[in-house]
Design a protein around this motif. Structure first.
Motif, PDB file in Angstrom:
ATOM      1  N   ASP A 153       0.859  -1.179   0.000  1.00  0.00           N
ATOM      2  CA  ASP A 153       0.000   0.000   0.000  1.00  0.00           C
ATOM      3  C   ASP A 153       0.896   1.231   0.000  1.00  0.00           C
ATOM      4  O   ASP A 153       2.056   1.158   0.406  1.00  0.00           O
ATOM      5  N   ASN A 154       0.334   2.326  -0.439  1.00  0.00           N
ATOM      6  CA  ASN A 154       1.161   3.530  -0.553  1.00  0.00           C
ATOM      7  C   ASN A 154       1.414   4.227   0.790  1.00  0.00           C
ATOM      8  O   ASN A 154       2.268   5.109   0.878  1.00  0.00           O
ATOM      9  N   ASP A 155       0.665   3.841   1.825  1.00  0.00           N
ATOM     10  CA  ASP A 155       0.982   4.385   3.160  1.00  0.00           C
ATOM     11  C   ASP A 155       2.376   3.898   3.557  1.00  0.00           C
ATOM     12  O   ASP A 155       3.234   4.680   3.961  1.00  0.00           O
ATOM     13  N   THR A 156       2.587   2.579   3.416  1.00  0.00           N
ATOM     14  CA  THR A 156       3.902   2.010   3.743  1.00  0.00           C
ATOM     15  C   THR A 156       4.978   2.587   2.828  1.00  0.00           C
ATOM     16  O   THR A 156       6.056   2.976   3.294  1.00  0.00           O
ATOM     17  N   ALA A 159       5.983   5.986   3.917  1.00  0.00           N
ATOM     18  CA  ALA A 159       6.794   6.010   5.141  1.00  0.00           C
ATOM     19  C   ALA A 159       8.228   5.604   4.823  1.00  0.00           C
ATOM     20  O   ALA A 159       9.186   6.190   5.346  1.00  0.00           O
ATOM     21  N   ILE A 160       8.390   4.611   3.945  1.00  0.00           N
ATOM     22  CA  ILE A 160       9.743   4.197   3.561  1.00  0.00           C
ATOM     23  C   ILE A 160      10.426   5.331   2.792  1.00  0.00           C
ATOM     24  O   ILE A 160      11.599   5.639   3.015  1.00  0.00           O
ATOM     25  N   THR A 161       9.670   5.990   1.931  1.00  0.00           N
ATOM     26  CA  THR A 161      10.220   7.133   1.190  1.00  0.00           C
ATOM     27  C   THR A 161      10.645   8.236   2.159  1.00  0.00           C
ATOM     28  O   THR A 161      11.723   8.831   2.008  1.00  0.00           O
ATOM     29  N   ALA A 162       9.808   8.496   3.156  1.00  0.00           N
ATOM     30  CA  ALA A 162      10.131   9.544   4.136  1.00  0.00           C
ATOM     31  C   ALA A 162      11.410   9.190   4.903  1.00  0.00           C
ATOM     32  O   ALA A 162      12.262  10.050   5.138  1.00  0.00           O
ATOM     33  N   GLY A 163      11.545   7.911   5.260  1.00  0.00           N
ATOM     34  CA  GLY A 163      12.759   7.476   5.957  1.00  0.00           C
ATOM     35  C   GLY A 163      13.970   7.614   5.055  1.00  0.00           C
ATOM     36  O   GLY A 163      15.029   8.094   5.465  1.00  0.00           O
ATOM     37  N   MET A 164      13.794   7.201   3.816  1.00  0.00           N
ATOM     38  CA  MET A 164      14.882   7.239   2.836  1.00  0.00           C
ATOM     39  C   MET A 164      15.358   8.676   2.583  1.00  0.00           C
ATOM     40  O   MET A 164      16.540   8.928   2.392  1.00  0.00           O
ATOM     41  N   ALA A 165      14.406   9.597   2.590  1.00  0.00           N
ATOM     42  CA  ALA A 165      14.744  10.995   2.283  1.00  0.00           C
ATOM     43  C   ALA A 165      15.071  11.792   3.552  1.00  0.00           C
ATOM     44  O   ALA A 165      15.239  13.013   3.481  1.00  0.00           O
ATOM     45  N   GLU A 226       4.005   4.376  12.459  1.00  0.00           N
ATOM     46  CA  GLU A 226       4.982   3.740  13.349  1.00  0.00           C
ATOM     47  C   GLU A 226       6.357   3.681  12.683  1.00  0.00           C
ATOM     48  O   GLU A 226       7.385   3.999  13.282  1.00  0.00           O
ATOM     49  N   LEU A 227       6.303   3.304  11.411  1.00  0.00           N
ATOM     50  CA  LEU A 227       7.534   3.185  10.637  1.00  0.00           C
ATOM     51  C   LEU A 227       8.240   4.544  10.481  1.00  0.00           C
ATOM     52  O   LEU A 227       9.439   4.676  10.728  1.00  0.00           O
TER      53      LEU A 227
END
Ligand code: ATP
Length: 469
Positions: A153-156, A159-165, A226-227
């Motif tokens: 899903d695009n929520d996950t 969140a991964i994109t936000a962490g990556m950036a 959470e992520l």
């Protein structure tokens, strides 16, 4: 003097399908998309860096091909997504072009980030685009994704994109104005939740779905929050129909941060007793101590510095739910292990090993602490780590010595009750671990004929979910 609050922010904005498409007709919500474009360009012009994570490829594809309902057949859905993604990015590009704002399309699958070098490459491309003043528009590569390599899903994904950036903010824009105690579509008396300091303590019902085009519902938003918060990203759920809200919320939080910064400036001891209700009515009863931005210690709010007048408080922000970031964000590599890698099996460890690998000066995972192994995986692949009570296991097995069937059932029960605490990249395959588990490292060579490492997993290759550190 330039204050911390003047620092440009990196903001990820995730737009759900329901924000971009009409639920029934699947027609794009042009007016809403235009408002989003205006908001994003405004943020850009203030110097902020913005990434959009945009859903809706399938819904837009359905409209384009005049198919009323999402088919069940996977290949058909993927073909529709290919058509829709093309139209979707063309739409965004056209709208941003009106304001002279370049955009870039980034399509990802989990596979693209499963390799550390590729993950870093994706992160570098994002950084470069932001540096060039471009708005990256990210989506899951639905056309290629099969179940095994899906973010789901695009929520996950956001969140991964936000962490990556290394983002400061993740906005999960949807068709409700925040998280409620229950689904507000089903129960109009549900109560809004304003600030969340600890997701594991939340007592909310998110079991029911949302719009007919939405995919994740609130469950995936909580997982995403959470992520992202574990990576130090303040996460916000708010309504997408008024995109200008993003701006008002950021302005408001920056004001709070300015106050916080001033408290730091004027004090030897940065923690003050305070009345949160003075500056943040949202926080009144839910949080006494808040961390507003990554990298800043948790401090309580205090009155403005007398030495430098603060800007006038902005009007209260529109309704939203704000998830405060973890005080000690996870290291990038650990974030990647935990969320970028797919688990290929399970290594069961005992509580002693768990203590050793999670203490402050953490150790690597030795074979002696491994109780069992499940799955077929190779060395260098990621596995889940599950803690089980070895003592309980031995006692249970001893108690049922005479009955092999019962012994098996009891053993399975102990394993079932194990706690999934994180992930590891292992130095040995499942077959090798099965042979060396429980032994001293010095025995590895004599048993396997070689010893690549004294550890099952090196400490840099161990990553734990936030509540387990
Ligand atoms: N406790 C809750 N609080 C708020 N909304 C809830 C809750 N439980 C369930 N929901 C539902 O979650 C929905 C939002 O998720 P949904 O997946 O439909 O939207 P989206 O994120 O905009 O779309 P997509 O999943 O395609 O990205 C709301 O419309 C609401 O009905």
């Amino acid at each position: 003097m330039k204050h911390k609050e003047d620092k440009p922010l990196t903001i990820v904005i995730k737009l759900g399908t329901s924000s971009i498409c009409d639920e029934v007709t699947h027609e794009p919500r042009i007016a809403n998309m235009s408002l989003i474009v205006e908001t994003v360009v405004k943020l850009r012009r203030e110097g902020h860096r913005v990434i959009i994570v945009s859903s809706a490829a399938i819904a837009i594809g359905l409209k384009r091909l005049d198919i009323p309902k999402r088919p069940k057949h996977l290949a058909t859905v993927q073909a529709i997504a290919a058509v829709g993604q093309c139209r979707l990015i063309a739409l965004w590009d056209e709208l941003f072009r009106q304001l002279n704002q370049p955009v870039a399309q980034i399509l990802l699958t989990r596979n693209d980030i499963a390799d550390r070098a590729q993950y870093l490459n994706a992160a570098n491309t994002l950084t470069e685009l932001l540096h060039m003043g471009v708005i990256p528009i990210v989506n899951e590569n639905d056309t290629l994704s099969v179940m095994e390599i899906k973010f789901g899903d695009n929520d996950t994904l956001s969140a991964i994109t936000a962490g990556m950036a290394n983002a400061d903010f993740l906005f999960l824009m949807t068709d409700v104005d925040g998280l409620y105690t229950e689904n507000p579509r089903k129960n109009p008396n549900a109560q809004p939740i304003e600030v969340v300091t600890d997701i594991s303590q939340l007592n909310v019902d998110v079991s029911t779905g949302g719009s007919s085009v939405g995919t994740g519902g609130m469950v995936t938003k909580l997982i995403a929050a959470e992520l992202a918060t574990s990576a130090g990203v303040t996460t916000i759920i708010t309504k997408s129909s008024i995109p200008g809200n993003i701006h008002s919320i950021i302005k408001y939080l920056r004001y709070l941060r300015q106050q916080e910064g001033d408290s730091h400036d004027r004090s030897i001891n940065p923690t003050f007793p305070c009345d949160l209700s003075r500056s943040d009515p949202d926080v009144r009863s839910t949080a006494r101590s808040v961390t507003l931005f990554p990298g800043m210690d948790s401090v309580t709010q205090s009155s403005p510095s007398p030495s430098r007048p603060l800007s006038r408080p902005p009007s209260p922000p529109p309704r939203h739910t704000r998830f405060l970031p973890q005080q000690h964000p996870m290291r990038d590599r650990h974030f990647w292990i935990l969320h970028g890698l797919k688990s290929h099996g399970t290594v069961y460890i005992d509580t002693g090993a768990y203590k050793a690998i999670t203490r402050t000066n953490k150790a690597g995972l030795l074979p002696a602490g491994v109780v069992d192994v499940k799955g077929t995986f190779n060395a260098s692949e990621a596995v889940s780590l599950v803690v089980i009570d070895r003592k309980a296991l031995i006692e249970a097995e001893e108690a049922h010595q005479g009955d092999a069937e019962l012994k098996k059932t009891v053993r399975a029960l102990v394993f079932e009750n194990g706690e999934d605490v994180g992930k590891a990249i292992v130095n040995y395959s499942a077959v090798e671990i099965a042979r060396i588990m429980g032994l001293k490292s010095s025995e590895i060579e004599s048993l396997l004929g070689y010893s690549d490492s004294e550890y099952i997993a090196h400490r840099d290759n161990l990553a734990f979910a936030p509540k387990h550190v």
